[in-house]
Design an enzyme around this catalytic site. Structure first.
Site, PDB file in Angstrom:
ATOM      1  N   ASP A   1       0.775  -1.297  -0.085  1.00 11.27           N
ATOM      2  CA  ASP A   1      -0.065  -0.075  -0.068  1.00 11.27           C
ATOM      3  C   ASP A   1       0.817   1.148   0.156  1.00 11.27           C
ATOM      4  O   ASP A   1       0.665   2.051   0.920  1.00 11.27           O
ATOM      5  CB  ASP A   1      -0.963   0.116   1.286  1.00 11.27           C
TER       6      ASP A   1
ATOM      7  N   ARG B   1       4.645  -3.702  17.441  1.00  8.73           N
ATOM      8  CA  ARG B   1       5.649  -3.054  17.094  1.00  8.73           C
ATOM      9  C   ARG B   1       6.620  -2.311  17.911  1.00  8.73           C
ATOM     10  O   ARG B   1       6.068  -1.516  18.911  1.00  8.73           O
ATOM     11  CB  ARG B   1       5.314  -1.993  15.596  1.00  8.73           C
TER      12      ARG B   1
ATOM     13  N   ARG C   1       2.606  -7.480  23.149  1.00  7.82           N
ATOM     14  CA  ARG C   1       1.397  -6.613  23.509  1.00  7.82           C
ATOM     15  C   ARG C   1       0.301  -7.531  23.697  1.00  7.82           C
ATOM     16  O   ARG C   1       0.582  -8.759  23.919  1.00  7.82           O
ATOM     17  CB  ARG C   1       0.798  -5.883  22.007  1.00  7.82           C
TER      18      ARG C   1
ATOM     19  N   ASP D   1      -1.900  -9.767   8.944  1.00  2.00           N
ATOM     20  CA  ASP D   1      -1.348  -8.415   8.909  1.00  2.00           C
ATOM     21  C   ASP D   1       0.052  -8.637   8.675  1.00  2.00           C
ATOM     22  O   ASP D   1       0.800  -9.682   9.218  1.00  2.00           O
ATOM     23  CB  ASP D   1      -1.478  -7.853  10.333  1.00  2.00           C
TER      24      ASP D   1
ATOM     25  N   ASP E   1     -12.466  -3.550  10.918  1.00  2.00           N
ATOM     26  CA  ASP E   1     -12.630  -4.934  10.957  1.00  2.00           C
ATOM     27  C   ASP E   1     -13.361  -5.633  12.020  1.00  2.00           C
ATOM     28  O   ASP E   1     -13.967  -6.795  11.799  1.00  2.00           O
ATOM     29  CB  ASP E   1     -10.749  -5.653  11.507  1.00  2.00           C
TER      30      ASP E   1
ATOM     31  N   ASP F   1       2.610  -7.091   9.998  1.00  2.00           N
ATOM     32  CA  ASP F   1       3.659  -7.412  11.181  1.00  2.00           C
ATOM     33  C   ASP F   1       3.441  -8.518  12.051  1.00  2.00           C
ATOM     34  O   ASP F   1       4.026  -8.557  13.028  1.00  2.00           O
ATOM     35  CB  ASP F   1       3.541  -6.017  11.956  1.00  2.00           C
TER      36      ASP F   1
ATOM     37  N   ASN G   1      -0.825   4.625  -1.728  1.00  2.00           N
ATOM     38  CA  ASN G   1      -1.057   4.505  -0.297  1.00  2.00           C
ATOM     39  C   ASN G   1      -2.691   4.955  -0.235  1.00  2.00           C
ATOM     40  O   ASN G   1      -3.108   5.838  -0.778  1.00  2.00           O
ATOM     41  CB  ASN G   1      -0.560   5.362   0.668  1.00  2.00           C
TER      42      ASN G   1
END
Length: 402
Positions: free
Chosen positions: A45, A211, A131, A97, A183, A99, A73
């Site tokens: 993207d 991240r 996380r 995803d 989502d 990441d 993007n």
């Protein structure tokens, strides 16, 4: 030459995903499912950090078919996911995803579960890396359930296995007008339209990676976007579920997860202008969707804060938020011989405030934590009333016989 339809299309939307993308794609390459049964559709993207180039390198060496699409993007995750969904040919789709990463055997186990159970959505156990991750729905593996019979409403991320025929039948796509919560809207609709949902709880299928640079999408966005997200999800639930207990059960989710945090600790540092705006944004949602059924499903401090929002009482809210932020345990007031437990949060039985006692009344699941609580108050009251009626009838019969 006959081209066999893949079992699963893995759709990866990627933006500035390096170096996390390396492990993400390694986890795809390491899957135990036959590579001929998988296709990967990766949408870059508009990245500027080498994401697109790395995707193309992966496509050249990967054992499965990989389609790389590079575009300008789009400003959010919905556009790339929709582009990938439009290209997907698999019986199922899985949104990964860039990441994050898949657990070993994840695709094989989820596809096998969907085929065996005949369900339209499969949740694979998620673990967090640097996380937090949802936990309440992983108690046991379940071949067939639904959104009303389980805790799956508390995991509305898109990282699930979806039967593509379900999505195509209802023309389901991600809402590109939303910049957070898109989502949740997509997944809740899939839950409600699905012919059954499966839960793979005995094997970690997905690693949700935090991240180091703090750029995970769920951490971004202004408070107005959160209200947009709550509004969209509430509208969807109201459109698909008739008013009543089942709707209240689902409405609890946007009230608790999306709306309530806007009136949490951050509220104390908001300017007066932002506070007023939050109350203005909340008012139509509270007027339309806040019901006794939703309120009863919440803990007292959650219910109290949202009650004050619903009643447009901004002057009372800061005291409650400060109390909750301090993580104080509210004192318990037991009445009716322990059958009622009131939690004494700010403004309890304050005549000037005028908040009804019922707002502070703990439901059994919360009241059980307090010594002296006697559960079953309503049943006991009913039994006493029945016994009294029987005594009156018996007495009348005796007098009549005399």
């Amino acid at each position: 030459m006959t081209v066999t339809q893949p079992d699963v299309s893995v759709i990866i939307g990627a933006y500035e995903a390096m170096p996390y993308l390396i492990e993400c794609l390694s986890s795809v390459e390491a899957q135990t499912i036959d590579p001929m049964r998988v296709e990967v559709i990766a949408v870059d993207d508009g990245s500027t950090d080498g994401t697109g180039e790395y995707l193309e390198e992966f496509a050249e060496r990967a054992p499965m078919h990989v389609l790389v699409i590079r575009q300008e993007n789009s400003g959010g995750p919905s556009g790339p996911r929709n582009v990938g969904l439009g290209k997907a040919t698999g019986r199922y789709v899985f949104f990964l995803d860039a990441d994050d990463r898949l657990g070993p055997e994840a695709l094989e186990r989820m596809v096998d579960m969907a085929d065996r159970a005949g369900t339209d959505v499969v949740l694979g156990k998620v673990e967090g890396v640097n996380r937090s991750a949802p936990k309440s729905m992983w108690g046991r593996t379940v071949e067939r359930t639904d959104v009303f019979s389980s805790n799956i409403k508390f995991t509305l991320s898109a990282q699930k296995l979806f039967r593509r025929a379900l999505l195509d039948r209802h023309g389901m796509r991600f809402d590109e007008s939303l910049f957070t919560g898109e989502d949740a809207l997509f997944t809740m609709e899939a839950y409600l339209r699905a012919d059954g949902v499966s839960v793979v709880a005995d094997h970690t299928c997905y690693y949700l990676v935090g991240r180091d640079d703090g750029k995970h999408v769920t951490k971004s966005g202004s408070y107005t976007l959160r209200f947009d997200s709550a509004r969209a999800l509430m509208h969807l639930i109201a459109d698909l579920v008739p008013a009543g207990g089942r709707r209240d059960q689902l409405m609890m989710r946007p009230f608790l997860v999306t709306l309530l945090p806007q009136f949490g600790p951050k509220y104390l540092t908001d300017s007066e202008e932002v506070r007023r705006h939050k109350f203005e944004l909340a008012k139509p949602l509270m007027d339309t969707y806040w019901t006794d059924g939703v309120a009863q499903r919440l803990k007292v401090h959650e219910r109290l804060r949202l009650h004050l929002v619903a009643e447009q009482r901004p002057e009372l809210l800061p005291d409650v938020v400060k109390f909750v932020k301090a993580k104080k345990q509210a004192a318990a007031l037991l009445e009716r011989k322990g059958r009622r437990v009131y939690l004494v949060y700010p403004h309890f039985r304050d005549r000037a405030a005028g908040v009804p006692d019922a707002v502070y009344l703990a439901e059994p699941r919360e009241a059980r934590a307090f010594p002296g609580y006697r559960e079953g108050g309503v049943d006991t009251f009913v039994r006493r009333a029945v016994r009294k009626a029987r005594r009156v009838l018996t007495s009348r019969e005796v007098r009549h016989a005399a």
